[in-house]
Design a protein around this motif. Sequence first.
Motif, mmCIF file in Angstrom:
data_model
loop_
_atom_site.group_PDB
_atom_site.id
_atom_site.type_symbol
_atom_site.label_atom_id
_atom_site.label_comp_id
_atom_site.label_asym_id
_atom_site.label_seq_id
_atom_site.Cartn_x
_atom_site.Cartn_y
_atom_site.Cartn_z
ATOM 1 N N MET A 17 0.858 -1.185 0.000
ATOM 2 C CA MET A 17 0.000 0.000 0.000
ATOM 3 C C MET A 17 0.894 1.236 0.000
ATOM 4 O O MET A 17 1.560 1.538 0.983
ATOM 5 C CB MET A 17 -0.891 -0.004 1.248
ATOM 6 C CG MET A 17 -1.846 1.186 1.340
ATOM 7 S SD MET A 17 -2.520 1.387 3.012
ATOM 8 C CE MET A 17 -1.088 2.079 3.878
ATOM 9 N N ASP B 72 -6.578 3.143 -6.488
ATOM 10 C CA ASP B 72 -6.659 1.691 -6.574
ATOM 11 C C ASP B 72 -7.490 1.197 -5.391
ATOM 12 O O ASP B 72 -7.505 1.813 -4.321
ATOM 13 C CB ASP B 72 -5.264 1.069 -6.480
ATOM 14 C CG ASP B 72 -4.410 1.376 -7.696
ATOM 15 O OD1 ASP B 72 -4.926 1.275 -8.817
ATOM 16 O OD2 ASP B 72 -3.231 1.722 -7.513
ATOM 17 N N LYS C 59 -6.675 -4.495 -5.593
ATOM 18 C CA LYS C 59 -6.225 -4.176 -6.951
ATOM 19 C C LYS C 59 -5.609 -5.378 -7.659
ATOM 20 O O LYS C 59 -5.811 -5.587 -8.850
ATOM 21 C CB LYS C 59 -5.211 -3.037 -6.869
ATOM 22 C CG LYS C 59 -4.329 -2.830 -8.080
ATOM 23 C CD LYS C 59 -3.287 -1.765 -7.793
ATOM 24 C CE LYS C 59 -2.343 -1.540 -8.950
ATOM 25 N NZ LYS C 59 -1.433 -0.408 -8.692
ATOM 26 N N ARG D 265 -8.404 -0.263 -10.576
ATOM 27 C CA ARG D 265 -7.063 0.238 -10.848
ATOM 28 C C ARG D 265 -7.155 1.662 -11.376
ATOM 29 O O ARG D 265 -7.999 1.975 -12.209
ATOM 30 C CB ARG D 265 -6.345 -0.643 -11.872
ATOM 31 C CG ARG D 265 -6.028 -2.052 -11.362
ATOM 32 C CD ARG D 265 -5.381 -2.905 -12.456
ATOM 33 N NE ARG D 265 -4.138 -2.298 -12.908
ATOM 34 C CZ ARG D 265 -3.828 -2.088 -14.196
ATOM 35 N NH1 ARG D 265 -4.677 -2.408 -15.144
ATOM 36 N NH2 ARG D 265 -2.672 -1.547 -14.517
ATOM 37 N N THR E 273 -0.625 -0.206 -4.344
ATOM 38 C CA THR E 273 -1.862 0.570 -4.436
ATOM 39 C C THR E 273 -1.494 2.051 -4.367
ATOM 40 O O THR E 273 -0.546 2.439 -3.690
ATOM 41 C CB THR E 273 -2.843 0.234 -3.302
ATOM 42 O OG1 THR E 273 -2.327 0.710 -2.055
ATOM 43 C CG2 THR E 273 -3.097 -1.263 -3.223
#
Length: 528
Positions: free
Chosen positions: A167, A298, A302, A314, A445
């Motif tokens: 992330m 995202d 994703k 996305r 992400t």
Amino acid sequence: MFATLCLLQIVSCGTLIPGANYPKTESAALIDPQQTRLGGQVAGLSRDDAGTSGFRILTAGVDGLLTRVQMIDAAERTLDLQYYIFRGDQTGRLLTDALLRAADRGVRVRVLVDDGGRRKGDEQIMAISGHAAIEVRIFNPFAYRGHARLVRGLEFAFNAARVDYRMHNKLLVVDNTAALIGGRNIGNEYFQMDPASQLADDDIFVAGPVARRLSVTFDEFWRNDLSIPAEALGRKNGQESALAKRRNSARARPVTIAQTAASDGIDYVTRIATGEPFAGMVAGRLPLVWAHAQVISDSPDKRKVASGDRTGRRMAPIAAATASSAQTELLMVTPYFIPADEDLQILTNLRLRQVSVRILTNSLESAPELTAHAHYVHFRVPLLEAGVELHEIRALLGNARGSGQTARLSRYGNYALHAKLTVIDRQKLLIGSMNYDQRSRHINTEIAVIVDSAALAQQTVARFEAMVQPVNAYALALQPRHAGGRAALVWRTEENGVVVVYRREPARNWWHRFQVRLLAMLPIESEL
């Protein structure tokens, strides 16, 4: 023996998420933000009822730090923080102490931190989860909670399919009314106060409806199965003692940022107490630009999209479509530039339509990641042949204008880009966490906003123009070696008032050049 036991544990865990079955408390963004003091202030600033939000770009690192602490101090009901990196250094502890103050006055605090970039000391953010008003969650945690690189590397080798997924979002939302989004993590280097590493970046302050849309993305990640409560990863009965230890440490050793070359002589604690620049933004003394904007992000799942499961979302296709919509000019600032085939096709098509394409990225001198630079080099000649204007920032700036820091700090020669900005036709600005590379496209992400504002776009263009001055950057060009010969790269810049042309890539030393040549041979572009 210890390493063997750790390895056995890691292998036995397989792809299981540590703490996945730990119970979670349900929570969501504040429902009635207009009832807060900050909500009332923002409503008073709004100029119309057309759904616009207020924006202000924060280029200077010091402003990014001050605004974060001041926003936390202004919170009345809720605080939501989401970061890829949350260091345990001076700036990290300064923000952690502010979060504790907020919780002590009754503010609900939620902190979501990724586990990929964790290093020793960063666990200080987990300690505050012992507070009744604070919950900390770790996104996609490693099973091994220590800091031995070998053991952590072994876990990655055996569980790469899971732990490679990270992330990369950066977001702060106060009372579901005001937010800060951009490329800055939490750490000294991201606020340009460390002589050893000055990572230039941007935040954009957001007030109004877009802040509430950003809260929706936070809640989506907060509820996800990959977001694990901090107490599930440590001793179940150790949270209260960890919090007490953190409080005692704060009392015995208050966070101060010494007035040395490292902080450019700035007394950050005193500056925070003034309330500026945050107070000026919400009071109207520092005008916000009111505009329509789109949040693109995202989803936390994703990676399922890539495998054919369309439940995820996305943002890369939206960002790509926005870039390809340019009619006259596309301007990009990115620390890492490793485009996919479709990205190269977009840039080529823009040039075929006579659209100006200008890119600013890091040079070998300034590159924070040599591996990324080693694979960026493959694209330079094709881009130049297509007519793309390519600039590489120097580590030692000749002019600090537009850099986000003072000349005094710039003289250390450790400047590097970390900003992620795209300007379309000087009318739209895309700003967020997404780098222009394969990892941002497929593995991490990301989150960003696209703002329809000529004023903000022009501000970013002005900064771009300042940074690509010959005293600050290398302008890349192709020059024939001889008649009919193969074109060669040259780097043009200005040093001591004299135009200099390098026919060999400028570098800090021969070892960097050697490393880049070796790394460029590794087939790992999809990981960068």
